[in-house]
Design a protein around this motif. Structure first.
Motif, PDB file in Angstrom:
ATOM      1  N   UNK A   7       0.828  -1.201   0.000  1.00 19.20           N
ATOM      2  CA  UNK A   7       0.000   0.000   0.000  1.00 19.20           C
ATOM      3  C   UNK A   7       0.874   1.267   0.000  1.00 19.20           C
ATOM      4  N   UNK A   8       1.736   1.412   0.993  1.00 14.51           N
ATOM      5  CA  UNK A   8       2.529   2.633   1.123  1.00 14.51           C
ATOM      6  C   UNK A   8       3.522   2.753  -0.028  1.00 14.51           C
TER       7      UNK A   8
ATOM      8  N   UNK B 252      -3.959  -3.261   9.077  1.00 16.27           N
ATOM      9  CA  UNK B 252      -3.667  -2.547  10.325  1.00 16.27           C
ATOM     10  C   UNK B 252      -2.301  -2.959  10.869  1.00 16.27           C
ATOM     11  N   UNK B 253      -2.032  -4.263  10.881  1.00 12.40           N
ATOM     12  CA  UNK B 253      -0.735  -4.743  11.355  1.00 12.40           C
ATOM     13  C   UNK B 253       0.395  -4.232  10.479  1.00 12.40           C
ATOM     14  N   UNK B 254       0.165  -4.161   9.175  1.00 12.80           N
ATOM     15  CA  UNK B 254       1.201  -3.675   8.258  1.00 12.80           C
ATOM     16  C   UNK B 254       1.539  -2.225   8.547  1.00 12.80           C
TER      17      UNK B 254
ATOM     18  N   UNK C 208       3.388  -1.936  11.860  1.00 13.29           N
ATOM     19  CA  UNK C 208       4.750  -2.460  11.754  1.00 13.29           C
ATOM     20  C   UNK C 208       5.651  -1.522  10.968  1.00 13.29           C
ATOM     21  N   UNK C 209       5.160  -0.994   9.850  1.00 17.87           N
ATOM     22  CA  UNK C 209       5.966  -0.075   9.046  1.00 17.87           C
ATOM     23  C   UNK C 209       6.288   1.189   9.834  1.00 17.87           C
ATOM     24  N   UNK C 210       5.294   1.728  10.543  1.00 12.54           N
ATOM     25  CA  UNK C 210       5.536   2.937  11.340  1.00 12.54           C
ATOM     26  C   UNK C 210       6.547   2.660  12.458  1.00 12.54           C
ATOM     27  N   UNK C 211       6.407   1.502  13.116  1.00 11.52           N
ATOM     28  CA  UNK C 211       7.297   1.184  14.236  1.00 11.52           C
ATOM     29  C   UNK C 211       8.732   0.958  13.758  1.00 11.52           C
ATOM     30  N   UNK C 212       8.912   0.107  12.750  1.00 13.61           N
ATOM     31  CA  UNK C 212      10.271  -0.223  12.320  1.00 13.61           C
ATOM     32  C   UNK C 212      10.939   0.926  11.585  1.00 13.61           C
ATOM     33  N   UNK C 213      10.174   1.763  10.895  1.00 10.47           N
ATOM     34  CA  UNK C 213      10.775   2.941  10.268  1.00 10.47           C
ATOM     35  C   UNK C 213      11.224   3.940  11.326  1.00 10.47           C
TER      36      UNK C 213
ATOM     37  N   UNK D 206       9.911  -4.543   7.424  1.00 14.30           N
ATOM     38  CA  UNK D 206       8.828  -4.659   8.403  1.00 14.30           C
ATOM     39  C   UNK D 206       7.877  -5.796   8.047  1.00 14.30           C
ATOM     40  N   UNK D 207       7.438  -5.865   6.800  1.00 10.63           N
ATOM     41  CA  UNK D 207       6.485  -6.896   6.394  1.00 10.63           C
ATOM     42  C   UNK D 207       7.123  -8.290   6.384  1.00 10.63           C
TER      43      UNK D 207
END
Length: 378
Positions: free
Chosen positions: A261-262, A317-319, A322-327, A338-339
């Motif tokens: 998505x992002x 939602x998990x994606x 996860x992307x926000x956290x690991x970035x 992240x994924x």
């Protein structure tokens, strides 16, 4: 006479269990916070280790295939690592010129884009004027005797040298460690088997390890090939349309597609910006982003679900979390992995009954039990 609470004896155990639950919850929270703290400050060590494990898992099916053809694992692992290093650094060297040109022309690109979108900017002119007036008033109300302190930042050359050195160290650790992991063969499986006493436990542990490795390896290798094919299709299509530097956008699309998505949205935005300042007609300028959007839809809705399968899909939602956290934790590299890390966690949790609820939470599809509960709640 003894008190009633002492004769029954029930309040004391209940209070004790409640205290134990609170202590366990507190310790769990402290452990999570400590783990995040450790991951953040030890990223220079942990990041290349995780990248090495992911690279080794991705290339393990090829090593196994070559071993069945008579090629020993150390030789095939060395060959794959050399090919990977050559491909990555060769692509980086080939694209360094166009990328540097884009970076140097960023100001002119912004100016030309502003000119093309001038008719859409008028509603926001008043808002920009108000913002400028507020900033001017804020600066004018500053006391005359107060000095503004600005922290001196390192020079651009020193920052660039530090980043290049850090990236080189990370790459070296990643490729060398992945080489050792792939060349070691079944050594880790033997160590795992030796850790258990009973034969039934040995078989179960070995079966779980093989299942997890096979599914994760299949996912990582398949997704990497699909993203490479997507980047090739986008690069060739943009070249046919007449976009400048189509190879850059093809590689960018392949890398960013690791962010579901992002990544697709970022690719479309970047291609739209360059297309608007390249082609004089607005209608023709929308052809390139429309083509990228069509490629992303075909890949996301047809190719990946058919080839990879829906069992390993992660909910949106998990994606995003996860992307926000690991970035935030590890920057752009953390966002890209992240994924894959989520898929690793999901596959691992699916093989243990005590952790299966976590895998079900990460899954994109509802389980049969959760669907029945939802119907009953309605």
């Amino acid at each position: 006479m003894k008190p009633e609470t002492a004769s029954t004896g029930s309040p004391q155990p209940v209070a004790l269990f409640a205290d134990l639950r609170q202590i366990r919850t507190l310790l769990t929270g402290l452990f999570i916070l400590g783990s995040i703290y450790a991951l953040y400050f030890s990223r220079d060590f942990i990041l290349p280790v995780i990248l090495a494990f992911l690279l080794a898992l991705m290339l393990t099916p090829i090593v196994r295939f070559l071993r069945r053809r008579g090629i020993p694992e150390p030789l095939s692992a060395t060959l794959l690592v050399v090919i990977s290093v050559t491909l990555i650094f060769g692509t980086g060297y080939f694209l360094s010129g166009p990328v540097i040109d884009l970076a140097n022309n960023a100001s002119s690109i912004g100016y030309r884009l502003t000119e093309r979108l001038a008719e859409l900017r008028h509603p926001f002119d008043r808002l920009m004027q108000i913002s400028a007036e507020v900033q001017r008033v804020t600066q004018s109300t500053q006391e005359p005797g107060v000095q503004r302190v600005v922290m001196a930042q390192p020079g651009i050359l020193s920052q660039a040298a530090s980043n290049v050195l850090s990236a080189g160290t990370t790459a070296a650790i990643t490729f060398v460690l992945s080489l050792f992991l792939m060349a070691s063969g079944s050594m880790f499986y033997e160590k795992i088997v030796q850790s258990f006493a009973r034969m039934s436990e040995k078989k179960r542990a070995l079966r779980i390890v093989y299942d997890v490795e096979r599914e994760i390896s299949h996912y990582l290798l398949t997704v990497a090939l699909i993203n490479g094919g997507l980047g090739l299709a986008i690069g060739l299509g943009l070249w046919a349309i007449g976009m400048p530097n189509p190879a850059v956008w093809g590689v960018a699309a392949a890398l960013l597609n690791f962010l579901p998505y992002i990544g697709a949205a970022l690719t479309i935005i970047l291609v739209t910006i360059i297309s608007l300042i390249t082609f004089p007609s607005f209608a023709f300028a929308l052809v390139a982003p429309a083509y990228v959007l069509a490629c992303d839809i075909i890949e996301g809705q047809f190719v990946t679900p058919v080839v990879v399968g829906r069992r390993l899909e992660i909910n949106a939602v998990s994606i995003f979390i996860a992307v926000a956290f690991w970035s935030w934790l590890w920057g752009i590299i953390g966002a890209l992995i992240a994924v894959p890390l989520l898929v690793v966690i999901k596959v691992f949790c699916d093989h243990f009954d005590s952790l299966r609820h976590i895998g079900n939470f990460l899954a994109a599809q509802q389980s049969h039990d959760s669907e029945e509960v939802a119907e009953e709640a309605k």
